[in-house]
Design an enzyme around this catalytic site. Structure first.
Site, PDB file in Angstrom:
ATOM      1  N   TYR A  25      -1.092   7.967  -2.822  1.00 56.65           N
ATOM      2  CA  TYR A  25      -1.176   7.552  -4.246  1.00 56.65           C
ATOM      3  C   TYR A  25      -2.575   8.182  -4.839  1.00 56.65           C
ATOM      4  O   TYR A  25      -2.332   8.336  -5.952  1.00 56.65           O
ATOM      5  CB  TYR A  25      -1.577   5.943  -4.187  1.00 56.65           C
ATOM      6  CG  TYR A  25      -0.270   4.929  -4.102  1.00 56.65           C
ATOM      7  CD1 TYR A  25       1.164   5.612  -4.053  1.00 56.65           C
ATOM      8  CD2 TYR A  25      -0.573   3.738  -3.987  1.00 56.65           C
ATOM      9  CE1 TYR A  25       2.052   4.619  -3.840  1.00 56.65           C
ATOM     10  CE2 TYR A  25       0.617   2.739  -4.002  1.00 56.65           C
ATOM     11  CZ  TYR A  25       1.920   3.289  -3.737  1.00 56.65           C
ATOM     12  OH  TYR A  25       2.868   2.140  -3.781  1.00 56.65           O
ATOM     13  N   GLY A  26      -3.424   8.595  -4.093  1.00 55.84           N
ATOM     14  CA  GLY A  26      -4.704   9.279  -4.705  1.00 55.84           C
ATOM     15  C   GLY A  26      -4.551  10.230  -5.376  1.00 55.84           C
ATOM     16  O   GLY A  26      -5.499  10.316  -6.306  1.00 55.84           O
ATOM     17  N   CYS A  34     -11.031   3.367   0.922  1.00 53.07           N
ATOM     18  CA  CYS A  34      -9.275   3.646   1.176  1.00 53.07           C
ATOM     19  C   CYS A  34      -8.995   2.716   2.213  1.00 53.07           C
ATOM     20  O   CYS A  34      -9.531   2.770   3.239  1.00 53.07           O
ATOM     21  CB  CYS A  34      -9.113   5.258   0.970  1.00 53.07           C
ATOM     22  SG  CYS A  34      -7.614   5.461   1.641  1.00 53.07           S
ATOM     23  N   THR A  35      -7.963   1.871   2.027  1.00 53.26           N
ATOM     24  CA  THR A  35      -7.339   1.185   3.245  1.00 53.26           C
ATOM     25  C   THR A  35      -7.062   1.928   4.390  1.00 53.26           C
ATOM     26  O   THR A  35      -6.981   1.363   5.524  1.00 53.26           O
ATOM     27  CB  THR A  35      -6.641   0.246   2.681  1.00 53.26           C
ATOM     28  OG1 THR A  35      -5.430   0.686   2.085  1.00 53.26           O
ATOM     29  CG2 THR A  35      -7.177  -0.645   1.702  1.00 53.26           C
ATOM     30  N   HIS A  36      -6.769   3.101   4.003  1.00 53.30           N
ATOM     31  CA  HIS A  36      -6.481   3.917   5.319  1.00 53.30           C
ATOM     32  C   HIS A  36      -7.687   4.228   6.166  1.00 53.30           C
ATOM     33  O   HIS A  36      -7.573   4.362   7.570  1.00 53.30           O
ATOM     34  CB  HIS A  36      -5.955   5.264   4.959  1.00 53.30           C
ATOM     35  CG  HIS A  36      -4.265   5.422   4.574  1.00 53.30           C
ATOM     36  ND1 HIS A  36      -4.063   4.753   3.618  1.00 53.30           N
ATOM     37  CD2 HIS A  36      -3.264   5.825   5.135  1.00 53.30           C
ATOM     38  CE1 HIS A  36      -2.962   4.857   3.283  1.00 53.30           C
ATOM     39  NE2 HIS A  36      -2.193   5.261   4.358  1.00 53.30           N
ATOM     40  N   CYS A  59      -4.517  -1.510  -1.248  1.00 50.21           N
ATOM     41  CA  CYS A  59      -4.936  -0.027  -1.665  1.00 50.21           C
ATOM     42  C   CYS A  59      -5.745  -0.053  -2.883  1.00 50.21           C
ATOM     43  O   CYS A  59      -5.729  -0.603  -4.032  1.00 50.21           O
ATOM     44  CB  CYS A  59      -3.487   0.334  -2.118  1.00 50.21           C
ATOM     45  SG  CYS A  59      -3.744   2.200  -2.640  1.00 50.21           S
ATOM     46  N   ASN A  60      -6.919   0.765  -2.414  1.00 48.64           N
ATOM     47  CA  ASN A  60      -7.966   0.812  -3.629  1.00 48.64           C
ATOM     48  C   ASN A  60      -7.437   1.450  -4.734  1.00 48.64           C
ATOM     49  O   ASN A  60      -8.128   1.234  -5.941  1.00 48.64           O
ATOM     50  CB  ASN A  60      -9.383   1.473  -2.787  1.00 48.64           C
ATOM     51  CG  ASN A  60      -9.954   0.451  -1.953  1.00 48.64           C
ATOM     52  OD1 ASN A  60     -10.826  -0.248  -2.085  1.00 48.64           O
ATOM     53  ND2 ASN A  60      -9.663   0.651  -0.443  1.00 48.64           N
ATOM     54  N   THR A  61      -6.662   2.706  -4.466  1.00 49.69           N
ATOM     55  CA  THR A  61      -6.214   3.296  -5.614  1.00 49.69           C
ATOM     56  C   THR A  61      -5.731   2.700  -6.667  1.00 49.69           C
ATOM     57  O   THR A  61      -5.792   2.606  -7.786  1.00 49.69           O
ATOM     58  CB  THR A  61      -5.599   4.877  -5.098  1.00 49.69           C
ATOM     59  OG1 THR A  61      -6.119   5.185  -4.259  1.00 49.69           O
ATOM     60  CG2 THR A  61      -5.355   5.642  -6.272  1.00 49.69           C
ATOM     61  N   ASP A  89       0.873  -1.134  -0.039  1.00 52.00           N
ATOM     62  CA  ASP A  89      -0.165  -0.005  -0.141  1.00 52.00           C
ATOM     63  C   ASP A  89       0.930   1.058  -0.105  1.00 52.00           C
ATOM     64  O   ASP A  89       2.167   1.073   0.191  1.00 52.00           O
ATOM     65  CB  ASP A  89      -0.880  -0.141   1.424  1.00 52.00           C
ATOM     66  CG  ASP A  89      -1.722   1.106   1.173  1.00 52.00           C
ATOM     67  OD1 ASP A  89      -2.393   1.691   0.253  1.00 52.00           O
ATOM     68  OD2 ASP A  89      -2.127   1.827   2.439  1.00 52.00           O
TER      69      ASP A  89
END
Ligand code: DGL
Length: 242
Positions: free
Chosen positions: A38-39, A174-176, A69-71, A6
């Protein structure tokens, strides 16, 4: 070995779910904090960053890659799957889960710019939109969580998220974001959360069986691209929570 990455420590929320179901594996978690967030990156830049990470994880012995990481998943998974011949599992915002389990309720989807502007997200949205869904781009929130800026996170939630009070479901795209579930609840009141980590676990189990990649011993290694000891400590701290 399973390689997970991520843009920092967010992916630990996915790794925690993986560990619950698959405790006897070797894991190498790559926290790319030097390239966080990353977004906001453009597609070409993100594909080239993640390509190098996957190469590195394979070199260290990974037989399966998890994009936690979704992005990066939304933007890079197709290219990475073409380029590398090992299984690559990618997370996605759990819109389908919210749709399946709670179709008639109000759903708020939170994610980064990169995720929300991706074709993958558009496809998901078109398929599982319950016409009672609000999409919100959380500019800068993953970055604040990465830096653990408590006061600024609270301020962010009051200024940007509190206005959505009344929704029933929140898709954490978002994984955060699962790291600050309690704070989101304080801003929104009682809500049900959905995130993509269970989907990742399901896929991972299938891939392990299909490729005969069972293992018998737990080992966890952590590496951060900016060599930050703070990130490493935070990673293990979040992993041990609950
Ligand atoms: N944790 C990542 C995600 O799931 C990205 C956060 C960021 O670096 O912008 O989208």
């Amino acid at each position: 070995m399973i390689g997970i990455f991520d843009s920092g420590i967010g992916g630990v929320t996915v790794f925690k779910e993986i560990l619950k179901s698959l405790p006897n594996y070797q894991y190498l978690y790559y926290s790319d904090s030097i390239n966080n967030p990353y977004g906001d990156k453009n597609n070409e830049e993100l594909i080239s960053i993640t390509r190098e990470i996957v190469k590195y994880l394979i070199k260290r012995g990974a037989k399966i890659i998890v994009i936690a990481c979704n992005t990066a998943s939304a933007i890079c998974k197709d290219d990475l799957r073409i380029e590398f011949d090992i299984p690559i599992i990618a997370i996605e915002p759990a819109i389908k889960l919210a749709y399946d389990l709670s179709y008639d309720k109000k759903t708020l989807v939170l994610a980064t710019k990169g995720t929300l502007e991706s074709n993958k997200f558009r496809e998901l949205y078109q398929k599982y939109n319950n016409y009672n869904m609000t999409i919100y781009e959380c500019v800068g929130l993953a970055d604040l969580i990465e830096k653990n800026e408590e006061d600024k996170i609270n301020e962010y939630l009051i200024n940007n998220i509190k206005k959505f009070r009344g929704v029933n479901n929140v898709v954490l795209g978002c994984t955060h974001y699962p790291i600050i579930k309690d704070k989101i609840k304080s801003a929104l009141g009682q809500v049900d959360f959905y995130d993509g980590s269970l989907g990742v676990v399901k896929q991972l189990k299938k891939v392990i069986i299909a490729n005969n990649l069972e293992e018998t011993k737990l080992d966890i290694k952590f590496i951060d691209s900016s060599n930050s000891k703070i990130k490493e400590d935070r990673f293990y701290e979040i992993l041990k929570e609950d």
